[in-house]
Design a protein around this motif. Structure first.
Motif, PDB file in Angstrom:
ATOM      1  N   UNK A   1      55.562  19.360  -5.089  1.00  0.00           N
ATOM      2  CA  UNK A   1      56.003  19.632  -6.464  1.00  0.00           C
ATOM      3  C   UNK A   1      56.539  21.058  -6.549  1.00  0.00           C
ATOM      4  N   UNK A   2      57.542  21.205  -7.368  1.00  0.00           N
ATOM      5  CA  UNK A   2      58.211  22.477  -7.605  1.00  0.00           C
ATOM      6  C   UNK A   2      58.158  22.717  -9.107  1.00  0.00           C
ATOM      7  N   UNK A   3      57.675  23.898  -9.518  1.00  0.00           N
ATOM      8  CA  UNK A   3      57.572  24.174 -10.952  1.00  0.00           C
ATOM      9  C   UNK A   3      57.705  25.667 -11.227  1.00  0.00           C
ATOM     10  N   UNK A   4      57.805  25.982 -12.501  1.00  0.00           N
ATOM     11  CA  UNK A   4      57.828  27.368 -12.980  1.00  0.00           C
ATOM     12  C   UNK A   4      58.857  28.251 -12.280  1.00  0.00           C
ATOM     13  N   UNK A   5      60.052  27.720 -12.008  1.00  0.00           N
ATOM     14  CA  UNK A   5      61.094  28.526 -11.377  1.00  0.00           C
ATOM     15  C   UNK A   5      61.604  29.558 -12.370  1.00  0.00           C
ATOM     16  N   UNK A   6      61.804  30.777 -11.864  1.00  0.00           N
ATOM     17  CA  UNK A   6      62.286  31.861 -12.718  1.00  0.00           C
ATOM     18  C   UNK A   6      62.978  32.902 -11.855  1.00  0.00           C
ATOM     19  N   UNK A   7      63.812  33.679 -12.514  1.00  0.00           N
ATOM     20  CA  UNK A   7      64.479  34.760 -11.794  1.00  0.00           C
ATOM     21  C   UNK A   7      63.458  35.866 -11.538  1.00  0.00           C
TER      22      UNK A   7
ATOM     23  N   UNK B   1      61.853  39.614 -10.917  1.00  0.00           N
ATOM     24  CA  UNK B   1      62.099  40.928 -11.494  1.00  0.00           C
ATOM     25  C   UNK B   1      62.916  41.798 -10.552  1.00  0.00           C
ATOM     26  N   UNK B   2      62.659  41.657  -9.262  1.00  0.00           N
ATOM     27  CA  UNK B   2      63.380  42.419  -8.240  1.00  0.00           C
ATOM     28  C   UNK B   2      63.800  41.475  -7.122  1.00  0.00           C
ATOM     29  N   UNK B   3      64.877  41.814  -6.471  1.00  0.00           N
ATOM     30  CA  UNK B   3      65.314  41.078  -5.293  1.00  0.00           C
ATOM     31  C   UNK B   3      66.130  39.848  -5.620  1.00  0.00           C
ATOM     32  N   UNK B   4      66.658  39.227  -4.569  1.00  0.00           N
ATOM     33  CA  UNK B   4      67.537  38.066  -4.740  1.00  0.00           C
ATOM     34  C   UNK B   4      66.760  36.778  -4.943  1.00  0.00           C
ATOM     35  N   UNK B   5      67.481  35.743  -5.304  1.00  0.00           N
ATOM     36  CA  UNK B   5      66.932  34.400  -5.351  1.00  0.00           C
ATOM     37  C   UNK B   5      66.174  34.071  -6.608  1.00  0.00           C
ATOM     38  N   UNK B   6      65.245  33.153  -6.451  1.00  0.00           N
ATOM     39  CA  UNK B   6      64.446  32.642  -7.556  1.00  0.00           C
ATOM     40  C   UNK B   6      63.023  32.412  -7.048  1.00  0.00           C
ATOM     41  N   UNK B   7      62.042  32.671  -7.899  1.00  0.00           N
ATOM     42  CA  UNK B   7      60.648  32.428  -7.546  1.00  0.00           C
ATOM     43  C   UNK B   7      60.192  31.124  -8.172  1.00  0.00           C
ATOM     44  N   UNK B   8      59.483  30.311  -7.393  1.00  0.00           N
ATOM     45  CA  UNK B   8      58.979  29.032  -7.889  1.00  0.00           C
ATOM     46  C   UNK B   8      57.550  28.818  -7.399  1.00  0.00           C
ATOM     47  N   UNK B   9      56.772  28.103  -8.198  1.00  0.00           N
ATOM     48  CA  UNK B   9      55.454  27.651  -7.764  1.00  0.00           C
ATOM     49  C   UNK B   9      55.658  26.350  -6.991  1.00  0.00           C
TER      50      UNK B   9
END
Length: 105
Positions: free
Chosen positions: A53-59, A61-69
């Motif tokens: 499962x992939x959830x809570x994707x967000x940009x 604060x720093x650095x490239x890409x996207x953070x996801x749970x």
């Protein structure tokens, strides 16, 4: 009539261009499998991804890409030894050469 149909699509194209871009669940799963199987000191081979499962994707604060749970129940071998892991973690996904690449945070 065709011009009207094309003009109706312009607002959708503009919105899509402004929307944040992140991987689909399939793209994220594939990126994590590639990450696990990358060459290194130990030979790892993913044999099954039982749940993902992939959830809570967000940009970030720093650095490239996207953070996801990410939550992943995966079976794999390490140097031929069977292992199963059921973990949840935050992962950074970055678009590189047209593909999503996973970087555990």
């Amino acid at each position: 009539m065709r011009l009207l149909a094309c003009l109706a699509l312009v607002p959708l194209a503009l919105l899509a261009g402004c929307a944040p871009s992140w991987p689909t669940a399939d793209q994220a799963r594939d990126a994590l499998v590639v990450r696990m199987e990358r060459p290194g000191a130990r030979q790892i081979k993913v044999t099954e991804v039982a749940a993902f499962s992939l959830s809570d994707c967000r940009e970030p604060g720093k650095g490239p890409g996207v953070l996801c749970a990410v939550a992943m129940d995966v079976k794999f071998t390490v140097d031929g030894q069977a292992v199963q892991s059921n973990e949840a973690q935050e992962v950074r996904f970055v678009r590189e050469a047209g593909n999503w690449v996973a970087y555990p945070e």
